[in-house]
Motif scaffolding. Structure first.
Motif, PDB file in Angstrom:
ATOM      1  N   ALA A 311      15.729   1.263  -4.013  1.00 18.68           N
ATOM      2  CA  ALA A 311      14.645   2.237  -3.844  1.00 18.68           C
ATOM      3  C   ALA A 311      13.394   1.795  -4.601  1.00 18.68           C
ATOM      4  N   GLU A 312      13.583   1.247  -5.796  1.00 22.33           N
ATOM      5  CA  GLU A 312      12.454   0.787  -6.612  1.00 22.33           C
ATOM      6  C   GLU A 312      11.735  -0.375  -5.934  1.00 22.33           C
ATOM      7  N   LEU A 313      12.511  -1.340  -5.404  1.00 17.84           N
ATOM      8  CA  LEU A 313      11.916  -2.489  -4.719  1.00 17.84           C
ATOM      9  C   LEU A 313      11.236  -2.052  -3.421  1.00 17.84           C
ATOM     10  N   THR A 314      11.832  -1.098  -2.734  1.00 19.36           N
ATOM     11  CA  THR A 314      11.230  -0.590  -1.495  1.00 19.36           C
ATOM     12  C   THR A 314       9.888   0.072  -1.778  1.00 19.36           C
ATOM     13  N   THR A 315       9.798   0.812  -2.861  1.00 21.23           N
ATOM     14  CA  THR A 315       8.531   1.449  -3.237  1.00 21.23           C
ATOM     15  C   THR A 315       7.458   0.395  -3.522  1.00 21.23           C
ATOM     16  N   LEU A 316       7.836  -0.668  -4.236  1.00 21.20           N
ATOM     17  CA  LEU A 316       6.889  -1.765  -4.493  1.00 21.20           C
ATOM     18  C   LEU A 316       6.400  -2.372  -3.184  1.00 21.20           C
ATOM     19  N   PHE A 317       7.337  -2.564  -2.257  1.00 15.45           N
ATOM     20  CA  PHE A 317       6.983  -3.140  -0.951  1.00 15.45           C
ATOM     21  C   PHE A 317       6.067  -2.201  -0.168  1.00 15.45           C
ATOM     22  N   ARG A 318       6.402  -0.916  -0.155  1.00 19.20           N
ATOM     23  CA  ARG A 318       5.591   0.067   0.573  1.00 19.20           C
ATOM     24  C   ARG A 318       4.171   0.130  -0.002  1.00 19.20           C
ATOM     25  N   ASP A 319       4.061   0.057  -1.319  1.00 18.53           N
ATOM     26  CA  ASP A 319       2.751   0.133  -1.973  1.00 18.53           C
ATOM     27  C   ASP A 319       1.904  -1.122  -1.737  1.00 18.53           C
ATOM     28  N   SER A 320       2.543  -2.183  -1.223  1.00 18.91           N
ATOM     29  CA  SER A 320       1.818  -3.453  -1.000  1.00 18.91           C
ATOM     30  C   SER A 320       1.370  -3.626   0.451  1.00 18.91           C
ATOM     31  N   ARG A 321       1.459  -2.571   1.240  1.00 23.05           N
ATOM     32  CA  ARG A 321       1.179  -2.671   2.675  1.00 23.05           C
ATOM     33  C   ARG A 321      -0.181  -3.300   2.976  1.00 23.05           C
ATOM     34  N   GLU A 322      -1.209  -2.834   2.320  1.00 23.49           N
ATOM     35  CA  GLU A 322      -2.563  -3.329   2.612  1.00 23.49           C
ATOM     36  C   GLU A 322      -2.677  -4.820   2.300  1.00 23.49           C
ATOM     37  N   ARG A 323      -2.070  -5.259   1.220  1.00 21.85           N
ATOM     38  CA  ARG A 323      -2.138  -6.690   0.865  1.00 21.85           C
ATOM     39  C   ARG A 323      -1.351  -7.528   1.854  1.00 21.85           C
ATOM     40  N   ILE A 324      -0.244  -7.007   2.380  1.00 19.69           N
ATOM     41  CA  ILE A 324       0.545  -7.755   3.357  1.00 19.69           C
ATOM     42  C   ILE A 324      -0.183  -7.848   4.679  1.00 19.69           C
ATOM     43  N   GLU A 325      -0.820  -6.758   5.102  1.00 20.49           N
ATOM     44  CA  GLU A 325      -1.603  -6.786   6.362  1.00 20.49           C
ATOM     45  C   GLU A 325      -2.718  -7.810   6.276  1.00 20.49           C
TER      46      GLU A 325
END
Length: 325
Positions: A311-325
Motif C-alpha cells: 500500500a505504501e509503495l502504491t501510494t508513492l506510485f500514484r503520487d508520481s503520476r504527473e512525472r511518469i506521464e
C-alpha cells in the motif's frame, strides 16, 4: 478431422470432444464479437474526433491518408512491428502520424541517424505501460501486487539506465540523444524504494522493513525447531517409523504435521488436522503445538506487513503520476 478420429474411442469420448469443440467455437465467436465491439468503439472515437476537425484539418487528413496509401506505409509498419521489443513500443507504432513541421522532421531524422550509430543494444526488455497500472489504482481501493510493483521498478530502472547511457554519449556525435536524457525521469525515490522492497521474481524482500525482516528470521528459526522436534520424535518413538505414510514432516492447513497410515494413526498421540483420501491421517503431536501456533500467528502478521508495504509503495506510485506521464 480431429472429431472423427476421436469418435472411434467411443460414444462418450465423441460427445465430450464435440462439447469441447462447441465450447471452443463459442469462445472464438465471443472473442470475435469482443474484437468487433472494440473496433466499433475505436471507429466511433475516431468519428467523434473527426467531427471536431475544421474543414482544413479534414482535407489535410484526407491528403495524408491518400499519400500513406500510395507509398505503402502500412506495409512498412507491418514489417517494423516484429522488431519492436515491448508492448509499449507497439502501442506507439499504432499512433504514428505524419509530421507537418519541417523542424520536427529534421529533429526526428537526426535522432534516428544518431540511434543507428550506437554500438550496443539499449535496455528495452523490461519496459511496461505504467499508465495502465495507474488506471487500476486511481480509485484508491486497491494496491499493486508485488509482480505489478516489480514491473514499475523494471520500467523506472530502464529509464535510469537509458538516461545514464545517453548522458555518456559524445556531445559532438549524439547531441539529440543527449538531449533526450533531460526528459527521462527515473523517479529516484520511488525506484530506490521498489528495489529495496521487491525482488526480481516478484516477492517482497525481507529488507523491505525491519518488522518483516524480524518476522521472517523468527519463522526460519521456528521452522527449524519444529522440523528437528518431529524428526527426533520419529527416531526415538518405537514403532512410529512403521506407522508413517511418509518419513518427512509435512504441512497441512498451515501447520506442521506427520502423515500416518490410517490403521496406524493411534501410534502417535496428537490432534488430527486432516483425514485425507487414500487412508492417510495428518496429526500434530503435542510437542510442536505451541510452536505451530506461533508460526501461524507470525504468518498472518507477515501477510499484514506485506500488505502495508504494498500500500505504501502504491501510494508513492500514484503520487508520481504527473512525472511518469
Amino acid at each position: 478431422a480431429e472429431l472423427k478420429e476421436l469418435s472411434v474411442i467411443g460414444g462418450a469420448g465423441a460427445v465430450a470432444a464435440a462439447a469441447a469443440a462447441e465450447a471452443s467455437f463459442a469462445a472464438a465467436e465471443a472473442a470475435t464479437i469482443a474484437a468487433a465491439a472494440a473496433a466499433a468503439e475505436a471507429e466511433a472515437a475516431a468519428a467523434a474526433e473527426a467531427a471536431k476537425e475544421t474543414p482544413e484539418e479534414r482535407a489535410r487528413r484526407s491528403r495524408d491518408n491518400r499519400f500513406l496509401a500510395a507509398i505503402g506505409f502500412q506495409k512498412v509498419l507491418d514489417q517494423l512491428k516484429p522488431a519492436i521489443q515491448t508492448q509499449v513500443g507497439k502501442q506507439v507504432l499504432g499512433r504514428v502520424k505524419l509530421l507537418q513541421d519541417r523542424e520536427q522532421i529534421e529533429t526526428c531524422l537526426e535522432q534516428t541517424r544518431e540511434m543507428m550509430r550506437l554500438q550496443q543494444t539499449l535496455p528495452f526488455n523490461d519496459l511496461h505501460d505504467l499508465m495502465q497500472l495507474h488506471e487500476r489504482i486511481k480509485d484508491g481501493k486497491r494496491s499493486l501486487d508485488p509482480r505489478e510493483l516489480r514491473r514499475v521498478g523494471g520500467t523506472l530502472a530502464a529509464a535510469r539506465d537509458l538516461k545514464r547511457y545517453f548522458e555518456g554519449l559524445d556531445d559532438d556525435k549524439s547531441p539529440r540523444l543527449r538531449g533526450l536524457a533531460t526528459h527521462l525521469d527515473p523517479i529516484t525515490e520511488l525506484l530506490e524504494a521498489l528495489e529495496r522492497a521487491v525482488a526480481q521474481d516478484g516477492r517482497i524482500h525481507a529488507r523491505a522493513s525491519e518488522r518483516l525482516s524480524a518476522i521472517r528470521t523468527r519463522l526460519r528459526i521456528l521452522n527449524g525447531e519444529i522440523t528437528e522436534a518431529l524428526e527426533g520424535l520419529i527416531r526415538t518413538q518405537k514403532g512410529l517409523g512403521l506407522a508413517l505414510h511418509q518419513l518427512r514432516p509435512t504441512v497441512r492447513k498451515e501447520r506442521f504435521v506427520l502423515a500416518l497410515k490410517a490403521d496406524k494413526a493411534r501410534e502417535l498421540e496428537g490432534t488430527v488436522i486432516v483425514r485425507a483420501k487414500g487412508g492417510v491421517v495428518y496429526k500434530e503431536p503435542p510437542i510442536i503445538k505451541a510452536k505451530n501456533d506461533e508460526q501461524l500467528a507470525l504468518g498472518r502478521e507477515e501477510k499484514t506487513e506485506q500488505r502495508r508495504i504494498m500500500a505504501e509503495l502504491t501510494t508513492l506510485f500514484r503520487d508520481s503520476r504527473e512525472r511518469i506521464e
